[in-house]
Enzyme design. Sequence first.
Site, PDB file in Angstrom:
ATOM      1  N   CYS A 114       0.811  -1.222   0.000  1.00  8.26           N
ATOM      2  CA  CYS A 114       0.000   0.000   0.000  1.00  8.26           C
ATOM      3  C   CYS A 114       0.842   1.268   0.000  1.00  8.26           C
ATOM      4  O   CYS A 114       0.362   2.339  -0.379  1.00  8.26           O
ATOM      5  CB  CYS A 114      -0.950   0.009   1.194  1.00  8.26           C
ATOM      6  SG  CYS A 114      -2.171  -1.327   1.165  1.00  8.26           S
ATOM      7  N   HIS A 250      -3.304   7.567   1.976  1.00  8.59           N
ATOM      8  CA  HIS A 250      -3.690   6.246   1.481  1.00  8.59           C
ATOM      9  C   HIS A 250      -5.115   5.971   1.956  1.00  8.59           C
ATOM     10  O   HIS A 250      -5.433   6.139   3.130  1.00  8.59           O
ATOM     11  CB  HIS A 250      -2.727   5.201   2.023  1.00  8.59           C
ATOM     12  CG  HIS A 250      -3.181   3.793   1.829  1.00  8.59           C
ATOM     13  ND1 HIS A 250      -3.679   3.320   0.627  1.00  8.59           N
ATOM     14  CD2 HIS A 250      -3.225   2.737   2.690  1.00  8.59           C
ATOM     15  CE1 HIS A 250      -3.991   2.049   0.753  1.00  8.59           C
ATOM     16  NE2 HIS A 250      -3.728   1.665   1.998  1.00  8.59           N
ATOM     17  N   ASN A 280     -10.077   0.103  -0.424  1.00 11.80           N
ATOM     18  CA  ASN A 280      -8.618   0.161  -0.369  1.00 11.80           C
ATOM     19  C   ASN A 280      -8.067  -0.411  -1.670  1.00 11.80           C
ATOM     20  O   ASN A 280      -8.132  -1.619  -1.899  1.00 11.80           O
ATOM     21  CB  ASN A 280      -8.125  -0.638   0.842  1.00 11.80           C
ATOM     22  CG  ASN A 280      -6.620  -0.575   1.009  1.00 11.80           C
ATOM     23  OD1 ASN A 280      -5.892  -0.148   0.119  1.00 11.80           O
ATOM     24  ND2 ASN A 280      -6.148  -1.019   2.162  1.00 11.80           N
TER      25      ASN A 280
END
Length: 323
Positions: A114, A250, A280
């Site tokens: 990520c 993020h 996500n």
Amino acid sequence: MTVRAVVRGVGHYLPERVVPNSEFEKTLETSDDWIRSRSGIERRHLAAEGETTSDLAVNAARAALADAGLEADGIDAIVLATSTADLTFPSAATMVQAGLGMTHGYAFDVQAVCAGFIFALSNANALIVSGQAKRVMVIGAETFSRIMDWSDRGTCVLFGDGAGALILEATEGGGTPADRGLLSMDLHSDGRYRNILYVDGGVSTGQTGFLRMQGKEVFRHAVEKLAQTAHAALDKAGLTNEDVDWLVPHQANLRIIKGTAQKMRLSMDNVVVTVQDHGNTSAASIPLALSVGKARGQIKPGNLIVTEAIGGGLAWGAVVLRW
């Protein structure tokens, strides 16, 4: 003269299929309310059968080129952040290079889960500052739907597929925090925490595997480490949280986003949030949010942006840039 890597264009791409939270109620012991209350996610996009990470990345790259008013032959290098490349090798970046009809320059992948886009931005900045490239396409693209255990309600409802792309261009700056472009970056990793977020497969196992996560532990590390790395990057740039126009985090979990903003003493009015629509998307989430933020009219030329991420590894970091 100081060379700065300045944003020339941005774009994104999302698969056509949209999956609302209610769809999971058919197969899992969960509900729309449960998912929203714990993550802020309302829907996500999933890649179609046969639609690969490089396919998503090519579409995002084309959107960024259009935004910049450039053709592929105007790009010197491609740095692609992904944990879900089409094949073990070659890199997805070289597939994007071919898909764009780009026969010169070079392309390579970066893998920091990520946090991948933050690490990719840092690599691209180094290429530009060192004179190895004038324009670099930085892409985050993922098809995390391919590594989901669809029986695990703690993970499969959180992730989505997508891609975002940013074009950085070498520009002369004055060497001050008032310059446009990437001003500072702060990178970290700590392999001791590998078991709280990982995929239980790979070349050594002979199977692709599924994503496994200890959600509470990830949350605990995320808020603390994201705020710390954001402040460190601002310090390196000679700036403070009071100078920040937009936090573009993020997009993993709305509670993490709010917790980080609170630790940075920033209002949520100064945070670009897209997690409700995309879930996500790992390394794709930051360029997606930057592209959406620009399209919404939130991000404007001259705005100071802090963007940060944490992912498996653990790996985390932040970048300060002036749009």
